[in-house]
Design an enzyme around this catalytic site. Structure first.
Site, short mmCIF file in Angstrom:
data_model
loop_
_atom_site.label_atom_id
_atom_site.label_comp_id
_atom_site.label_asym_id
_atom_site.label_seq_id
_atom_site.Cartn_x
_atom_site.Cartn_y
_atom_site.Cartn_z
N PRO A 164 9.94 31.17 -14.35
CA PRO A 164 9.12 30.57 -15.42
C PRO A 164 7.78 30.04 -14.94
O PRO A 164 7.53 28.84 -14.99
CB PRO A 164 10.02 29.45 -15.94
CG PRO A 164 10.82 29.04 -14.75
CD PRO A 164 11.05 30.30 -13.94
N CYS A 165 6.90 30.95 -14.54
CA CYS A 165 5.59 30.53 -14.05
C CYS A 165 4.74 29.95 -15.18
O CYS A 165 3.74 29.29 -14.92
CB CYS A 165 4.87 31.69 -13.36
SG CYS A 165 4.62 33.13 -14.39
#
Length: 257
Positions: A164-165
């Site tokens: 989940p950048c």
DNA sequence: TGGGTGACGACGC
DNA sequence: AGCGTCGCCACCC
């Protein structure tokens, strides 16, 4: 190397030297346990291509068509991926994760440098409904001045959404850039319940930390979704919070240890 | 090989 | 208050 593996490798090499069929190459790699497979999976951003190897999920990308995806995959990961109709267990887990379920799954980060892998592993630790600054990642992986390099590593994330950048934002709580565009980053974060506008407003007025007296700790304003409330005191710096006897939150670790 | 290049951040108007 | 500038560091031709 086992005899079987040696023979299989030789056979693979012979057969790739002839212009062998895609399917033959794929099945040979499968026998060696080396092939990446991919399928189309639905996500918050529509249909995306997801690839996996025997080691774990290896890639996620939006693409016009399979050829586009395969070209990107080969360029980024320096190996080939083949389509498949049968969904492995890994593909099912990826689909559930993309549907919003909090499930754990292995990732295959071959093709990333050690620094990039450290950044991505750290980004994986950020829970749904939370966000952390780029500088926070840099500090947590012991490269406190490599903040721009953290941005570059996230820009190269082969598995966005699943790693989940989008939960890594600027220190002033503007979103920063995103592989699927900054507006999508904002949409995803708000979908997870974060009030980024409100938090950026506070940051502009100098607020860096929020106290949670009931837990005797202080946090980054993005440590979950329920921090911005009247009962929570705002702090401009850590000293103010420490002076009140509050401890740094052990979830968001707002200051260096 | 080494200089150019960023999903940044702090600071100066 | 927002924008330009400059330092930063890993990576890539």
């Amino acid at each position: 190397m086992t005899e079987r593996l040696r023979i299989a490798l030789e056979s693979y090499r012979r057969n790739t030297q002839r212009a062998c069929s895609r399917e033959f190459a794929a099945s040979t790699l499968d026998r060696l346990g080396l092939a990446d497979r991919y399928a189309v999976v639905n996500s918050a951003l529509g249909d995306v291509y997801v690839a996996w190897s025997p080691r774990g999920i290896s890639a996620l990308r939006q693409a016009e068509n399979p050829e586009t995806f395969e070209r990107w995959f080969q360029k980024r990961l320096r190996r080939r991926a083949f389509p498949t109709a049968e969904r492995s267990e890994l593909a099912e887990i990826a689909a559930r994760a993309l549907a919003g379920e909090e499930v754990d799954f292995p990732v295959d980060l071959r093709g990333c440098t050690p620094f990039e892998a450290a950044v991505l592993w750290k980004a994986r630790e950020i829970p749904q409904g939370h966000a952390r600054p780029y500088a926070w990642i840099a500090r947590e992986i012991d490269h406190p001045r490599a903040v721009r390099a953290v941005g570059s590593a996230l820009a190269n994330n082969p598995i966005p959404l699943l790693i989940p950048c989008h939960r890594v934002v600027r220190s002033d709580y503007t979103t920063g850039d995103y592989v699927f565009g900054a507006p999508n980053k904002r949409r995803l974060l708000e979908g997870e319940g974060l009030h980024l506008n409100e938090i950026a407003d506070l940051a502009r007025r100098g607020v860096r930390y929020i106290g949670q007296p009931e837990d005797n700790c202080f946090c980054l304003p993005t440590c979950g979704t329920n921090l911005i409330a009247p009962q929570h005191p705002c702090f401009h710096n850590a000293e103010e919070a420490l002076a009140m006897g509050l401890e740094p939150c052990t979830v968001c670790r707002p200051i260096a240890a």
